[in-house]
Design a protein around this motif. Structure first.
Motif, PDB file in Angstrom:
ATOM      1  N   VAL A  34       0.942  -1.273  -0.081  1.00  0.00           N
ATOM      2  CA  VAL A  34       0.079  -0.030   0.150  1.00  0.00           C
ATOM      3  C   VAL A  34       0.805   1.175   0.011  1.00  0.00           C
ATOM      4  CG1 VAL A  34      -1.789   1.338   1.234  1.00  0.00           C
ATOM      5  CG2 VAL A  34      -2.003  -1.316   1.268  1.00  0.00           C
ATOM      6  N   SER A  35       1.017   1.782  -1.420  1.00  0.00           N
ATOM      7  CA  SER A  35       1.847   2.973  -1.472  1.00  0.00           C
ATOM      8  C   SER A  35       1.250   4.694  -1.187  1.00  0.00           C
ATOM      9  CB  SER A  35       2.283   2.792  -2.732  1.00  0.00           C
ATOM     10  OG  SER A  35       1.393   2.578  -3.843  1.00  0.00           O
ATOM     11  N   LYS A  36       0.088   4.357  -0.627  1.00  0.00           N
ATOM     12  CA  LYS A  36      -0.431   5.757  -0.629  1.00  0.00           C
ATOM     13  C   LYS A  36       0.201   6.521   0.311  1.00  0.00           C
ATOM     14  CE  LYS A  36      -3.388   4.464   3.703  1.00  0.00           C
ATOM     15  NZ  LYS A  36      -4.177   3.452   4.004  1.00  0.00           N
ATOM     16  N   LYS A  37       0.536   8.071   0.048  1.00  0.00           N
ATOM     17  CA  LYS A  37       1.238   8.923   0.849  1.00  0.00           C
ATOM     18  C   LYS A  37       2.669   8.551   1.076  1.00  0.00           C
ATOM     19  CE  LYS A  37      -3.174  10.617   3.366  1.00  0.00           C
ATOM     20  NZ  LYS A  37      -3.704  10.293   4.534  1.00  0.00           N
ATOM     21  N   GLN A  38       3.273   7.902   0.327  1.00  0.00           N
ATOM     22  CA  GLN A  38       4.570   7.499   0.469  1.00  0.00           C
ATOM     23  C   GLN A  38       5.118   8.195  -0.716  1.00  0.00           C
ATOM     24  OE1 GLN A  38       5.726   5.732   2.740  1.00  0.00           O
ATOM     25  NE2 GLN A  38       4.272   4.602   3.770  1.00  0.00           N
ATOM     26  N   ARG A  42      10.468   5.751  -2.247  1.00  0.00           N
ATOM     27  CA  ARG A  42      10.251   4.460  -1.585  1.00  0.00           C
ATOM     28  C   ARG A  42       9.319   3.445  -2.476  1.00  0.00           C
ATOM     29  NH1 ARG A  42       8.124   6.449   4.217  1.00  0.00           N
ATOM     30  NH2 ARG A  42       9.785   7.810   4.935  1.00  0.00           N
ATOM     31  N   VAL A  43       8.588   4.047  -3.421  1.00  0.00           N
ATOM     32  CA  VAL A  43       7.693   3.046  -4.147  1.00  0.00           C
ATOM     33  C   VAL A  43       8.787   2.676  -5.297  1.00  0.00           C
ATOM     34  CG1 VAL A  43       5.964   3.082  -5.591  1.00  0.00           C
ATOM     35  CG2 VAL A  43       5.769   4.647  -3.546  1.00  0.00           C
ATOM     36  N   VAL A  44       9.559   3.350  -5.788  1.00  0.00           N
ATOM     37  CA  VAL A  44      10.536   2.988  -6.691  1.00  0.00           C
ATOM     38  C   VAL A  44      11.432   1.696  -6.131  1.00  0.00           C
ATOM     39  CG1 VAL A  44      12.461   3.561  -8.104  1.00  0.00           C
ATOM     40  CG2 VAL A  44      10.543   4.977  -8.323  1.00  0.00           C
ATOM     41  N   ALA A  45      11.838   1.967  -4.935  1.00  0.00           N
ATOM     42  CA  ALA A  45      12.705   1.040  -4.272  1.00  0.00           C
ATOM     43  C   ALA A  45      11.988  -0.475  -4.265  1.00  0.00           C
ATOM     44  CB  ALA A  45      12.960   1.435  -2.796  1.00  0.00           C
ATOM     45  N   ALA A  46      10.535  -0.388  -4.132  1.00  0.00           N
ATOM     46  CA  ALA A  46       9.890  -1.680  -3.882  1.00  0.00           C
ATOM     47  C   ALA A  46       9.600  -2.121  -5.565  1.00  0.00           C
ATOM     48  CB  ALA A  46       8.601  -1.403  -3.613  1.00  0.00           C
ATOM     49  N   LEU A  53       2.868  -5.327  -7.024  1.00  0.00           N
ATOM     50  CA  LEU A  53       1.571  -5.208  -6.899  1.00  0.00           C
ATOM     51  C   LEU A  53       1.307  -4.399  -5.654  1.00  0.00           C
ATOM     52  CD1 LEU A  53      -1.551  -6.445  -6.990  1.00  0.00           C
ATOM     53  CD2 LEU A  53      -0.931  -8.278  -5.365  1.00  0.00           C
ATOM     54  N   PHE A  54       0.536  -3.238  -5.971  1.00  0.00           N
ATOM     55  CA  PHE A  54       0.399  -1.947  -5.163  1.00  0.00           C
ATOM     56  C   PHE A  54      -1.212  -1.791  -4.871  1.00  0.00           C
ATOM     57  CE2 PHE A  54       4.351  -2.156  -7.061  1.00  0.00           C
ATOM     58  CZ  PHE A  54       5.316  -1.615  -6.121  1.00  0.00           C
ATOM     59  N   GLY A  55      -1.481  -1.132  -3.785  1.00  0.00           N
ATOM     60  CA  GLY A  55      -2.640  -0.468  -3.587  1.00  0.00           C
ATOM     61  C   GLY A  55      -2.813   0.907  -3.208  1.00  0.00           C
ATOM     62  N   ARG A 220       3.613   6.813   7.154  1.00  0.00           N
ATOM     63  CA  ARG A 220       3.022   8.051   5.938  1.00  0.00           C
ATOM     64  C   ARG A 220       3.558   9.423   6.438  1.00  0.00           C
ATOM     65  NH1 ARG A 220      -0.114   3.297   5.099  1.00  0.00           N
ATOM     66  NH2 ARG A 220      -1.415   3.832   6.704  1.00  0.00           N
ATOM     67  N   ASP A 221       4.668   9.881   6.296  1.00  0.00           N
ATOM     68  CA  ASP A 221       5.059  11.116   6.682  1.00  0.00           C
ATOM     69  C   ASP A 221       4.669  11.669   8.086  1.00  0.00           C
ATOM     70  OD1 ASP A 221       6.160  11.281   4.173  1.00  0.00           O
ATOM     71  OD2 ASP A 221       3.988  12.270   3.270  1.00  0.00           O
ATOM     72  N   GLY A 222       4.691  10.519   8.836  1.00  0.00           N
ATOM     73  CA  GLY A 222       4.296  10.718  10.270  1.00  0.00           C
ATOM     74  C   GLY A 222       2.643  11.347  10.642  1.00  0.00           C
ATOM     75  N   THR A 223       1.975  11.278   9.339  1.00  0.00           N
ATOM     76  CA  THR A 223       0.804  12.127   9.290  1.00  0.00           C
ATOM     77  C   THR A 223      -0.284  10.913   9.615  1.00  0.00           C
ATOM     78  OG1 THR A 223       0.334  11.624   6.953  1.00  0.00           O
ATOM     79  CG2 THR A 223       1.264  13.854   7.517  1.00  0.00           C
ATOM     80  N   GLU A 224      -0.271   9.833   9.371  1.00  0.00           N
ATOM     81  CA  GLU A 224      -1.100   8.485   9.515  1.00  0.00           C
ATOM     82  C   GLU A 224      -0.360   7.491   9.590  1.00  0.00           C
ATOM     83  OE1 GLU A 224      -4.726   6.943   6.847  1.00  0.00           O
ATOM     84  OE2 GLU A 224      -3.193   7.982   5.877  1.00  0.00           O
TER      85      GLU A 224
END
Ligand SMILES: *Cc1c(COP(=O)(O)O)cnc(C)c1O
Length: 228
Positions: A34-38, A42-46, A53-55, A220-224
């Motif tokens: 789950v790559s929301k708000k990342q 970091r997504v590229v690293a995955a 497969l992502f959400g 997620r940026d400490g926001t959530e």
């Protein structure tokens, strides 16, 4: 190895271990990262670690991120795991590979119409509000059977499974078991359940798809931390 690559490996290892322990087939469980708000690095690293497969939970955010990444990396699949407004259905059908959050008649009808128009018949999940919480999306367990029938028979949607988010701060196991029961009596193969804090339990109860965000990518940026 990047932290993301290490976390992915660890998460996959834990899925396999839980599946083996509870006599589930590890090959039947897929990991939706789950790559929301990342941050995109970091997504590229995955992706560079080979994950495909992502959400994402928002149409707009996914639209800003994924067309570029899908052009750079082959065979990427992105699931919509957040609520979908009917006015974004067309965009969602174009962007996503699977929609996990079909939760009401109007959305089912409009999604079916948009899919027909563009000839893109995506697999979908019906979201069940498994703990019958006021603030959560999903059909109630009592209405699930008739809603699934409506989606498939009236609208021709390709419903492949059920998705849920159990109530926070409670044992998730009984909710996972209930989702499995509803899927079984409706002959549905797939169960999308389990997040960073409880995916091993979800696997125990037959999850075929776990949705892990912070456990792979970090906060997620400490926001959530987790969903509300
Ligand atoms: C954010 C989110 C997840 C991932 O949550 P984590 O606790 O970060 O693993 C899973 N499912 C849904 C529906 C989400 O919105």
């Amino acid at each position: 190895m990047s932290d993301v690559a290490k976390n992915l490996k660890e998460t996959l290892g834990r899925i396999e271990k839980s599946a083996t322990k509870w006599k589930q087939d590890p090959d039947q469980v897929s990991l939706v990262a789950v790559s929301k708000k990342q941050p995109v690095d970091r997504v590229v690293a995955a992706l560079e670690a080979g994950h495909r497969l992502f959400g994402e939970n928002r149409v707009q955010e996914a639209g800003q991120k994924w067309p570029d990444l899908k052009a750079r990396f082959n065979d990427v699949k992105v699931h919509l795991i957040g609520p979908l407004q009917t006015n974004k259905a067309k965009e969602a059908v174009a962007l996503f590979d699977v929609i996990e959050t079909v939760d009401r008649p109007k959305l089912a009808r409009i999604l079916a119409k948009e899919m027909k128009e563009v000839g893109r018949h995506l697999p979908v999940f019906v979201q069940v509000n498994i703990g019958e919480e006021e603030q959560k999306a999903g059909v109630s367990p009592a209405d699930a059977d008739s809603f699934i029938r409506e989606c498939t028979e009236d609208h021709g949607l390709n419903v492949i499974g059920l998705m849920c988010i159990p109530p926070a701060g409670e044992q998730a196991a009984p909710y996972f078991a209930l989702l499995g029961k509803i899927a079984k009596r409706n002959n549905l193969q797939h169960l999308s359940m389990g997040m960073s804090s409880d995916y091993e339990i979800a696997v125990q109860f037959g999850a075929t798809s776990v949705r892990v965000g912070t456990g792979i990518f970090g906060d997620r940026d400490g926001t959530e931390k987790t969903q509300a």
